[in-house]
Write a protein that holds these residues in place. Sequence first.
Motif, mmCIF file in Angstrom:
data_model
loop_
_atom_site.group_PDB
_atom_site.id
_atom_site.type_symbol
_atom_site.label_atom_id
_atom_site.label_comp_id
_atom_site.label_asym_id
_atom_site.label_seq_id
_atom_site.Cartn_x
_atom_site.Cartn_y
_atom_site.Cartn_z
ATOM 1 N N TRP A 105 7.253 11.058 6.718
ATOM 2 C CA TRP A 105 7.525 9.650 6.997
ATOM 3 C C TRP A 105 7.896 8.927 5.702
ATOM 4 C CZ3 TRP A 105 5.315 5.051 5.338
ATOM 5 C CH2 TRP A 105 5.736 3.902 6.026
ATOM 6 N N ALA A 106 7.087 9.123 4.637
ATOM 7 C CA ALA A 106 7.300 8.378 3.398
ATOM 8 C C ALA A 106 8.618 8.733 2.721
ATOM 9 C CB ALA A 106 6.144 8.635 2.425
ATOM 10 N N LEU A 327 3.915 16.588 -1.404
ATOM 11 C CA LEU A 327 4.579 16.128 -0.182
ATOM 12 C C LEU A 327 3.680 15.200 0.638
ATOM 13 C CD1 LEU A 327 6.407 19.394 0.981
ATOM 14 C CD2 LEU A 327 7.303 17.532 -0.420
ATOM 15 N N GLU A 330 0.203 8.293 1.614
ATOM 16 C CA GLU A 330 -0.975 7.565 2.102
ATOM 17 C C GLU A 330 -0.943 7.253 3.587
ATOM 18 O OE1 GLU A 330 -1.348 3.601 0.606
ATOM 19 O OE2 GLU A 330 0.821 3.289 0.504
ATOM 20 N N ASN A 331 0.217 7.375 4.205
ATOM 21 C CA ASN A 331 0.321 7.006 5.618
ATOM 22 C C ASN A 331 0.312 8.203 6.563
ATOM 23 O OD1 ASN A 331 0.436 4.106 5.695
ATOM 24 N ND2 ASN A 331 2.333 4.291 4.529
ATOM 25 N N LYS A 334 -0.096 8.609 10.867
ATOM 26 C CA LYS A 334 0.282 7.470 11.704
ATOM 27 C C LYS A 334 1.623 7.699 12.410
ATOM 28 C CE LYS A 334 -2.235 4.480 8.544
ATOM 29 N NZ LYS A 334 -2.088 3.545 7.438
#
Lengths: 461, 461
Positions: A105-106, A327, A330-331, A334
């Motif tokens: 995602w990031a 890789l 912090e998210n 979600k």
Amino acid sequence: MDADEFRKRGREMIDYVADYLENIRDRRPLPSVQPGFMKELLPDHAPENPEKWEDVFKDIERVIMPGVTHWHNPQFHAYFPTSNSYPGILADILSDAIGCIGFSWASSPSCTELEVIVMDWLGKLLDLPKEFLFCSGGRGGGVIQGTASEATLVALLSARSHVLHRLKEKDPNLNEAHVMSRLVAYCSDQSHSSVERAGLIGAVQMKKIETDEKSSLRGSSLRDMIESDQAKGLIPFFRNQAYSRVNNKALCYSIKLGEQNNIWMHIDAAYAGSAFICPEFRPLLNGYAMSFNFNPHKWMLVNFDCSAMVKDSKLVSEAFTVDPLYLQHENQGKMPDYRHWHIPLGRRFRSLKVWFVLRLYGLKGLQEYIRKDVRLAHEFENFVKDDNRFEIFGEVILGLIEAINDDGRIHLVPSKVKDTYFLRFAICASRTNSDDVKFAWENYKFVHLILCICKQYKNTL
Amino acid sequence: MDADEFRKRGREMIDYVADYLENIRDRRPLPSVQPGFMKELLPDHAPENPEKWEDVFKDIERVIMPGVTHWHNPQFHAYFPTSNSYPGILADILSDAIGCIGFSWASSPSCTELEVIVMDWLGKLLDLPKEFLFCSGGRGGGVIQGTASEATLVALLSARSHVLHRLKEKDPNLNEAHVMSRLVAYCSDQSHSSVERAGLIGAVQMKKIETDEKSSLRGSSLRDMIESDQAKGLIPFFRNQAYSRVNNKALCYSIKLGEQNNIWMHIDAAYAGSAFICPEFRPLLNGYAMSFNFNPHKWMLVNFDCSAMVKDSKLVSEAFTVDPLYLQHENQGKMPDYRHWHIPLGRRFRSLKVWFVLRLYGLKGLQEYIRKDVRLAHEFENFVKDDNRFEIFGEVILGLIEAINDDGRIHLVPSKVKDTYFLRFAICASRTNSDDVKFAWENYKFVHLILCICKQYKNTL
């Protein structure tokens, strides 16, 4: 090349592409080159100094085009269709420019989030049960794979990991190698080569179940095989089910996300799946499945590659998770980190082309496109029905096909069901129309072909 | 969308792309969105009717861009670089328009032949021994895989098939499951996650060899491990060797195509490989290898995806061959049928972008590009050397990185070697220049970062 030159050359390329596609009828679908033809046309090493754009650009016609099989020529009826549309091409330009690697995602939130959204859109267009989709908030979720081969492999590997995990929970001292040697997967004897390959790669036995005279897999044959295998101490764990059939009476499915008898059913509707956006073409899908795949790049005007897979996302990601620090972000948790959902780490921003196509055609535009192709197939069927010389079988077919292909005006390939060779006539290009179908048929007659695939084609949408 | 509209919209998109890339410094490399942001911006289903181009086009800025991690922003120093160039984008437009599926020579001869040619060009640019290339007329040959992960997997699966085949020749009654359980592959404990994953997928044991204090794999550690494994009855068959080191003294390799002690060595030079086009950056490569891979999409200005793999083509294709009639053609064997060389069946015309980039930059242009990045890395190194506060280790680094990333002006990620966390500072975007490096360094100092990766970076080109 600086931005100004890119603007200029970009326009040239856009015009070249428009010219190419608008005039593609003027090119032979099958080229007449011989193996090794290009070696004579190019130097044997890359240039030391930069070359001029003009020289590269003119080599498209001199070097490349003479050896291109034009899949989007209206007389290309070989293999299977692959989609191509102007909106798809435009979206890919944007994808290339953004050039992000959306493995998590990031690493590019939009790349992941748009994929989540368009996969739900696709699932709803096909009227798949919500439990296969993200929006259910449950275990379902979709991902764009490169090809149906990869989707099948991912399904099989996930099933393998799942069964090993389940058996290890029961018996922590389990000999994994011994279990692997007892795993059995099933497919029909008409399955695509990619299914056999998935078994090879996953190092599990893949059994081909004999189909009946209509090339259908009978439930009873499969049940018998499973029972007999279990009696031998084998562990049935995976079943690949190709959906290429249409049932005019089924306007909805009653399929559930889950396993039945501990067997992971993977539904492969690579080609036919796109047609399920028309209620009248939905097949009779009953029972349980853990994963479902179809290729918008085959029949939904999305440029290759785009293979849409929905499934139990938890079990799929568990099969692949290797999660090094660099890789992580912090998210995590979600939104999906798609790197755990397929073979490669890196991935392009492929959802853009699905988004452009769905929005610029709309459901109605896509349905219209599917229905046009089905109509054309029926037109061809009628030509064949009206000619008594067809439906004769013979062994000289391969040679005759070569004759047609040498002629070059139309292009198709032979195939085989059980011991019967036949010609596969596929409506492939978006530009194919009634006149093209008539033309193809006249050519068929002209060379006195002895068999035709129309009936087969009608059933294997 | 008809051809006329495509011409118009194509120009708009080309201009948008040029504007985006020329002004990319004005965008934060790392977006500030939260997971789920896009759901609020889009409807939950595809439209019934076609939408207007204008509405889709303006949603690029409204919906997509706020959540894009801009990998080509000069202050993006995270993960690893991915290439992007105007010639690469232009070639991809052509590839999309031709839209052929090049799984076999016949399915589009130019798609196969150009790939054969550019893979030889690349091999020569890197000064790889001829026996790895098609032009040797021997067992060598190159193929474009999607990612290095796939190349590693293909190498491991080929090695697995090869060792099983060899042992079966000796003993036709071999219990394959028993052999599989004794196969061992090796990699360094610093290997990329994709290597561990290849072992998982291939269902073979992957042993990580401990590296020394310089993160190097010592030959003696590997030899000891292999001998000890053989003594236990295990079968060492595969070794993954990452090449990320540069040796300024080695201007040529002495590597041969083949196995040593029946172990298939796969060289993964995903990032560093592109630098080998500069003689001064070639590593000390000695001994035998069966496959070699590097990613022109990382550091050679070819847009993702393009992972270039050269290898023993016979053994690789044997591992995957499933050959149904409808994919066969009369010219089989004269040129490669690339479907046997990788996981998917279908493949895009990716060699076009390699061809455009190699011709429009030339060897000299590409060398210049590589050398500029190395120079920038040294500039950063000097900043760090001049500041005594750096080279201090601590555990608060992760938090500090988040601080930098929240600030948003530069973007980098943490990594870990053995038990030491460090920051990875990578020169990624083609537009990064000395001022950007200075800016990044000032930002580093500003937040009082405690460790820097320069020395590491210098060694792991």
